[in-house]
Design an enzyme around this catalytic site. Structure first.
Site: not given
Length: 255
Positions: A65, A133, A163, A244, A250
């Protein structure tokens, strides 16, 4: 409605994926099995799934993603903020897969960085998280591209989560799952907010696909709230991807 999904099989190197979770390393074989069950759940929603081969060079590449934004008008190849992921967006098999579905493919350029885990689509508007990010330059480039195609975007500064979609999930029909720092965000006042309790915060990362909602396993309050809204729920175990810093959204591109 979504017609297509692109996923990438986890590679053996997935055990070296970026992590801030302190939950230990993922079990590769269990991650593979969970990924297969994830794809199986997606097929139940009626989409066609394109499966990309694992790539050992990029431990996080199953989180497909982040490397592209798929809109109804164009695909936009991102430029990930994580250094170890920077070249994932240039992988030929990803570009080839997208070119089968899209006539128009655009690119985010340096010094912009953006990961599509920071982008939440609500109709033709895209909320973009400014995060560790995704920088301001990347977000502004993304908005300029969206506007070129008659779409729109706005920037939401992040303070705590990795995110934007770590703490938000739009379930269509004006329903928005909200956790943590987003509960009181003025940007989301107009939505019917389903508040995710703090102890189930990871469960906020759900995905709506054609009136089904995929929900991570182990978050009963979130699951019940979504079922109470009338959605068909598919529960998927993502324990190895959580290790992770990954979740349900994602693991696929949906368009």
């Amino acid at each position: 409605m979504f017609k297509n999904v692109i996923v990438r099989v986890p590679s053996k190197s997935v055990v070296e994926g970026i992590s801030s979770a302190n939950l230990g390393k993922p079990d590769y074989n269990l991650a593979l099995k969970q990924h297969e069950l994830y794809v199986s759940a997606l097929t139940k929603t009626g989409v066609n799934v394109t499966v990309l081969e694992p790539n050992d060079e990029f431990p996080d590449s199953c989180f497909v993603e982040d490397v592209a934004l798929c809109t109804r008008k164009c695909a936009i190849i991102t430029r990930p903020g994580a250094e170890t992921r920077r070249n994932e967006s240039a992988l030929p098999d990803l570009q080839e897969a997208l070119s089968k579905f899209y006539e128009h493919i655009e690119y985010i350029k340096a010094p912009g960085t953006i990961e599509a885990g920071d982008i939440m689509m609500v109709g033709d508007h895209f909320y973009i998280g400014e995060s560790a990010r995704t920088n301001r330059e990347g977000a502004e480039q993304m908005i300029a591209i969206l506007e070129k195609y008659g779409l729109s975007g706005s920037i939401v500064p992040l303070k705590e989560v990795l995110h934007l979609k770590t703490g938000l999930a739009y379930l269509e029909n004006n329903n928005l799952l909200v956790a943590g720092e987003f509960v009181k965000s003025p940007e989301f006042e107009k939505y019917n907010k389903i508040i995710v309790p703090e102890d189930e915060a990871y469960g906020a990362n759900c995905i709506w696909v054609n009136d089904y909602v995929l929900v991570p396993e182990g978050y009963p309050t979130v699951q019940k709230a979504i079922e109470d809204l009338g959605y068909k729920v598919l529960v998927v175990d993502t324990s190895e991807f959580r290790k992770i810093d990954g979740g349900l959204s994602c693991l696929s591109l949906r368009f």
